[in-house]
Design an enzyme around this catalytic site. Structure first.
Site, short mmCIF file in Angstrom:
data_model
loop_
_atom_site.label_atom_id
_atom_site.label_comp_id
_atom_site.label_asym_id
_atom_site.label_seq_id
_atom_site.Cartn_x
_atom_site.Cartn_y
_atom_site.Cartn_z
N SER A 1 26.89 -38.45 -18.58
CA SER A 1 25.62 -38.90 -19.14
C SER A 1 24.77 -37.71 -19.57
O SER A 1 25.20 -36.89 -20.39
CB SER A 1 24.92 -39.81 -18.13
OG SER A 1 23.84 -40.51 -18.71
N ASP B 1 28.63 -49.49 -23.60
CA ASP B 1 27.63 -48.48 -23.29
C ASP B 1 26.81 -48.24 -24.55
O ASP B 1 27.39 -48.02 -25.63
CB ASP B 1 28.36 -47.19 -22.87
CG ASP B 1 27.43 -46.05 -22.49
OD1 ASP B 1 26.20 -46.19 -22.63
OD2 ASP B 1 27.96 -45.00 -22.05
N HIS C 1 28.24 -47.96 -19.02
CA HIS C 1 27.79 -46.63 -18.63
C HIS C 1 27.83 -46.50 -17.10
O HIS C 1 27.58 -47.46 -16.38
CB HIS C 1 26.35 -46.44 -19.12
CG HIS C 1 25.88 -45.03 -19.10
ND1 HIS C 1 26.21 -44.11 -20.07
CD2 HIS C 1 25.09 -44.36 -18.21
CE1 HIS C 1 25.65 -42.95 -19.79
NE2 HIS C 1 24.97 -43.07 -18.67
#
Length: 315
Positions: free
Chosen positions: A163, A256, A286
């Site tokens: 991320s 995501d 995610h």
């Protein structure tokens, strides 16, 4: 808004349903301090148990003039091993060594390499580009003798993260190229790479898929000013060029909001002649890579990332 569950695996859909029924306060309604405390409590609930390793050591390293950061070293042996600098996710605002301990252990286990997880400074107390400076400072420290002080190889390095940490890793790979610092691999797990989140996946997965648009706005609002979002150190797709950066392993989740910009970055690197291994996991969201207790896709991704690191660092 109801989640269109036909995109999701049954296990992922069931997990999202349990999260909704728990009715926790959305992250964008919390202060950064509240959000960090909440994430510290729940950050490894769905991760695999922390696997024992030969070396797990807390250290403090210099990353810039007068700036020290805590870090944690994971290694499957006491050999002189190559090193992955790991940069945790959490939107530049939350996340910590503890929230990513299990994942770092898995990467060390499956790669055979050492992993150094960095507790870089967080926003809003330390806004952009502090996290970039800390991350590249740690990488440079490893290369310039820091790895040797830990009994590790500073000439065989990789950088990686998930991320926001993957964004930082992509940026570090560009800075390493510009500094003549050789890297064996950049491991980019569900990275953000563009400035404004205006892709189709941002619209399709904006609500009900774990990482909501409100949360993204909250993270980025704490991290940097709106006009800074075109800076390539936040949006590495905007870098002037991507030639001769380190080979990449890009790990993406289909459901995501960031998936389209992850795909775009993989395509950008390939267009620049950079070798890219792309791993796209269908039907998961995610942060899936931290859900190994429930999702087989997470365990598969651990193995794939570990093997990519092994091939790059030990070849």
């Amino acid at each position: 808004m109801n989640t269109p569950t036909h995109f999701l695996t049954p296990q992922m859909a069931g997990l999202l349903d349990r999260i909704r029924r728990a009715n926790r306060a959305p992250i964008h309604t919390l202060t950064p301090q509240q959000a960090r405390a909440s994430y510290r409590l729940a950050g490894e609930v769905l991760d695999l148990p922390r696997v024992p390793l030969a070396r797990v050591e807390d250290v403090c390293i210099p990353v810039g003039a007068g700036v020290m950061c805590d870090a944690r070293l994971y290694a499957p042996s006491f050999d002189e091993l190559p090193v992955l600098l790991y940069l945790h996710g959490g939107g530049f605002v939350i996340g910590h060594i503890e929230t990513h301990d299990s994942l770092c252990r898995q990467l060390a286990l499956h790669s055979g390499a050492a992993v150094l997880s960095l507790d870089y400074r967080l926003a809003p107390e330390h806004r952009f580009p502090c996290a970039v400076e800390d991350s590249f400072g740690a990488l440079r420290w490893l290369a310039e003798g820091g790895a040797a002080t830990l009994g590790l190889r500073g000439d065989r390095l990789a950088v990686g993260g998930d991320s926001a940490g993957a964004t930082l890793s992509a940026v570090c790979a560009l800075l390493a190229r510009d500094s003549g610092l050789p890297l064996a691999l950049q491991l980019l797990i569900t990275p953000g790479t563009s400035a404004y989140g205006d892709t189709a996946s941002h619209r399709l997965f904006s609500h009900g898929f774990l990482l909501d648009s409100d949360a993204l706005d909250w993270f980025f609002g704490h991290y940097l000013d709106h006009h800074q979002r075109t800076d390539w150190r936040f949006a590495p797709l905007n870098a002037p060029d991507h030639d001769e950066v380190a080979p990449a392993c890009v790990v993406l989740a289909e459901c995501d909001p960031l998936v389209d910009e992850g795909l775009a970055y993989a395509d950008c690197l390939r267009h620049a002649g950079v070798p890219v291994q792309l791993e796209l996991y269908r039907g998961v969201t995610h942060d899936f890579i931290k859900m190994g207790r429930l999702l087989k896709e997470a365990v598969t991704a651990h193995h794939a990332a570990g093997e990519a690191l092994r091939e790059a660092l030990f070849s």
